[in-house]
Motif scaffolding. Sequence first.
Motif, PDB file in Angstrom:
ATOM      1  N   LYS A 150      -0.209 101.830 -59.749  1.00 54.07           N
ATOM      2  CA  LYS A 150       0.960 101.070 -59.296  1.00 54.07           C
ATOM      3  C   LYS A 150       0.514  99.782 -58.625  1.00 54.07           C
ATOM      4  O   LYS A 150       0.997  98.693 -58.923  1.00 54.07           O
ATOM      5  CB  LYS A 150       1.772 101.913 -58.299  1.00 54.07           C
ATOM      6  CG  LYS A 150       2.914 102.659 -58.923  1.00 54.07           C
ATOM      7  CD  LYS A 150       3.676 103.394 -57.826  1.00 54.07           C
ATOM      8  CE  LYS A 150       4.483 104.520 -58.444  1.00 54.07           C
ATOM      9  NZ  LYS A 150       5.016 105.424 -57.422  1.00 54.07           N
ATOM     10  N   THR A 151      -0.456  99.953 -57.729  1.00 57.43           N
ATOM     11  CA  THR A 151      -0.968  98.787 -57.002  1.00 57.43           C
ATOM     12  C   THR A 151      -1.633  97.807 -57.957  1.00 57.43           C
ATOM     13  O   THR A 151      -1.418  96.596 -57.891  1.00 57.43           O
ATOM     14  CB  THR A 151      -2.003  99.260 -55.950  1.00 57.43           C
ATOM     15  OG1 THR A 151      -1.454 100.367 -55.256  1.00 57.43           O
ATOM     16  CG2 THR A 151      -2.378  98.164 -54.985  1.00 57.43           C
ATOM     17  N   SER A 152      -2.429  98.394 -58.859  1.00 59.38           N
ATOM     18  CA  SER A 152      -3.193  97.563 -59.778  1.00 59.38           C
ATOM     19  C   SER A 152      -2.297  96.800 -60.755  1.00 59.38           C
ATOM     20  O   SER A 152      -2.579  95.650 -61.102  1.00 59.38           O
ATOM     21  CB  SER A 152      -4.157  98.474 -60.537  1.00 59.38           C
ATOM     22  OG  SER A 152      -4.770  97.791 -61.564  1.00 59.38           O
ATOM     23  N   LEU A 153      -1.240  97.446 -61.195  1.00 58.47           N
ATOM     24  CA  LEU A 153      -0.403  96.840 -62.238  1.00 58.47           C
ATOM     25  C   LEU A 153       0.865  96.180 -61.679  1.00 58.47           C
ATOM     26  O   LEU A 153       1.709  95.747 -62.435  1.00 58.47           O
ATOM     27  CB  LEU A 153      -0.005  97.893 -63.280  1.00 58.47           C
ATOM     28  CG  LEU A 153      -1.150  98.477 -64.101  1.00 58.47           C
ATOM     29  CD1 LEU A 153      -0.682  99.682 -64.900  1.00 58.47           C
ATOM     30  CD2 LEU A 153      -1.738  97.427 -65.035  1.00 58.47           C
ATOM     31  N   GLU A 154       0.938  96.115 -60.356  1.00 60.42           N
ATOM     32  CA  GLU A 154       2.128  95.521 -59.734  1.00 60.42           C
ATOM     33  C   GLU A 154       2.329  94.111 -60.264  1.00 60.42           C
ATOM     34  O   GLU A 154       1.418  93.284 -60.246  1.00 60.42           O
ATOM     35  CB  GLU A 154       1.947  95.464 -58.220  1.00 60.42           C
ATOM     36  CG  GLU A 154       3.229  95.782 -57.477  1.00 60.42           C
ATOM     37  CD  GLU A 154       2.964  96.104 -56.033  1.00 60.42           C
ATOM     38  OE1 GLU A 154       3.059  95.203 -55.200  1.00 60.42           O
ATOM     39  OE2 GLU A 154       2.608  97.276 -55.763  1.00 60.42           O
ATOM     40  N   GLY A 155       3.497  93.838 -60.744  1.00 59.56           N
ATOM     41  CA  GLY A 155       3.806  92.498 -61.252  1.00 59.56           C
ATOM     42  C   GLY A 155       3.435  92.319 -62.707  1.00 59.56           C
ATOM     43  O   GLY A 155       3.937  91.430 -63.393  1.00 59.56           O
ATOM     44  N   GLU A 156       2.539  93.184 -63.222  1.00 57.64           N
ATOM     45  CA  GLU A 156       2.124  93.052 -64.630  1.00 57.64           C
ATOM     46  C   GLU A 156       3.148  93.724 -65.545  1.00 57.64           C
ATOM     47  O   GLU A 156       3.590  93.153 -66.531  1.00 57.64           O
ATOM     48  CB  GLU A 156       0.761  93.715 -64.862  1.00 57.64           C
ATOM     49  CG  GLU A 156      -0.365  93.135 -64.047  1.00 57.64           C
ATOM     50  CD  GLU A 156      -0.904  91.838 -64.607  1.00 57.64           C
ATOM     51  OE1 GLU A 156      -0.410  91.390 -65.652  1.00 57.64           O
ATOM     52  OE2 GLU A 156      -1.815  91.268 -63.991  1.00 57.64           O
ATOM     53  N   ILE A 157       3.445  94.983 -65.228  1.00 55.10           N
ATOM     54  CA  ILE A 157       4.395  95.716 -66.051  1.00 55.10           C
ATOM     55  C   ILE A 157       5.344  96.513 -65.169  1.00 55.10           C
ATOM     56  O   ILE A 157       5.078  96.698 -63.984  1.00 55.10           O
ATOM     57  CB  ILE A 157       3.681  96.710 -67.007  1.00 55.10           C
ATOM     58  CG1 ILE A 157       2.796  97.665 -66.199  1.00 55.10           C
ATOM     59  CG2 ILE A 157       2.911  95.995 -68.083  1.00 55.10           C
ATOM     60  CD1 ILE A 157       2.400  98.873 -66.988  1.00 55.10           C
ATOM     61  N   VAL A 158       6.353  97.011 -65.786  1.00 57.58           N
ATOM     62  CA  VAL A 158       7.287  97.876 -65.050  1.00 57.58           C
ATOM     63  C   VAL A 158       6.756  99.302 -65.146  1.00 57.58           C
ATOM     64  O   VAL A 158       6.495  99.793 -66.239  1.00 57.58           O
ATOM     65  CB  VAL A 158       8.701  97.789 -65.677  1.00 57.58           C
ATOM     66  CG1 VAL A 158       9.693  98.677 -64.913  1.00 57.58           C
ATOM     67  CG2 VAL A 158       9.171  96.349 -65.697  1.00 57.58           C
ATOM     68  N   LEU A 159       6.524  99.975 -64.000  1.00 61.95           N
ATOM     69  CA  LEU A 159       5.979 101.345 -64.008  1.00 61.95           C
ATOM     70  C   LEU A 159       7.047 102.393 -64.178  1.00 61.95           C
ATOM     71  O   LEU A 159       8.151 102.209 -63.741  1.00 61.95           O
ATOM     72  CB  LEU A 159       5.199 101.579 -62.704  1.00 61.95           C
ATOM     73  CG  LEU A 159       3.933 100.755 -62.575  1.00 61.95           C
ATOM     74  CD1 LEU A 159       3.422 100.762 -61.155  1.00 61.95           C
ATOM     75  CD2 LEU A 159       2.857 101.255 -63.528  1.00 61.95           C
TER      76      LEU A 159
END
Lengths: 168, 171
Positions: free
Chosen positions: A159-168
């Motif tokens: 979540k932290t790593s992909l924040e802003g990249e994709i919708v989790l």
Amino acid sequence: MTKEISKITAEEVIDRYADMVYQLALLQVKNRSDADDIFQEVFVRLVKNIHKLQDWEHVKAWLIRVTTNYSRKHFNQYWNKNVSFLDETEEIVSEETGYEMVEEGNFVWQAVRRLPEKYRAVVHLFYFEELSVAQIASATKQKETTVKSQLFRAREMLKTSLEGEIVL
Amino acid sequence: MKEQYQRAVSQIHVPNELLLKTKRAMKEEEERLGDQNRKGKVIPFRLISLAAAAVLAVVISIPIVSGLIRTGEEAEMTKPGIQLAEPVQPQLGSIAKGDSVQDSELTLTKVSGIPQEWTETEEITVSGKQMIIATDENTGCFMAYDEQGEVLISSEITDKEAFLKALGNEL
């Protein structure tokens, strides 16, 4: 799914599970040549052990366990611990497997690869192989509670790593 | 995230070259294991021959060992201070064969040939037969023999009277 292993050859197993073993190995080690080595070691070892495996489910669990164990062994070696070929690897993977990573997919793949080594296999088996927590626990010889907590922590990290990249 | 991850991973495939190389390695491993199994089948034959050799060795060694034990027992018996049940016979050599002649009290042994180490004491006539009496200096046992060389020896009698009586009974 429960076809007797005595009627199955090692070649049938490699035809069926080659991609699964390769993906799992590639996810856990830092370069393609290590993944290649692991892939070969796993299937050569399968030849020695095929008579011990009861059915396809057993074969799959065995392959997962041996692949993760070999990957861990490679990872724990001094050279692999201290030298990273991650960027170089990605190029090789893209060229030689004919895989052009979809940018969106690539983010997730990269994020999973950045997870601590012990979380990667669990995430992969849960999200890609769609194994249950119990099946992962059985295949990796861990307690179910351990697998659950690893999945929870891995999700938090992703979540932290992909924040802003994709919708989790 | 799950779908995105699955999409990404499902595009990764084993390079064909690696797949072929691995299949070759597996084939070689299979052949190696096959060879090992074939060699493994020879092992029981080897084991059988080893077992046969061991059995043969045991069969050969049993009489040898029992002989050694007997020799040891004999050596033990001839140690100073150990009493034998019977007095030791003088060196009879090949003449120590024959049948026992029983009298009511004592035993005489009939042998052929005259022992060398006995001392002649006297000539007597027993039951009308001329006999030479001899004695063994070591044991004190008596022996009598006639002109034809027929010998009667007592391994027990050290008393001359008793020997003569036994001899009289025998003749």
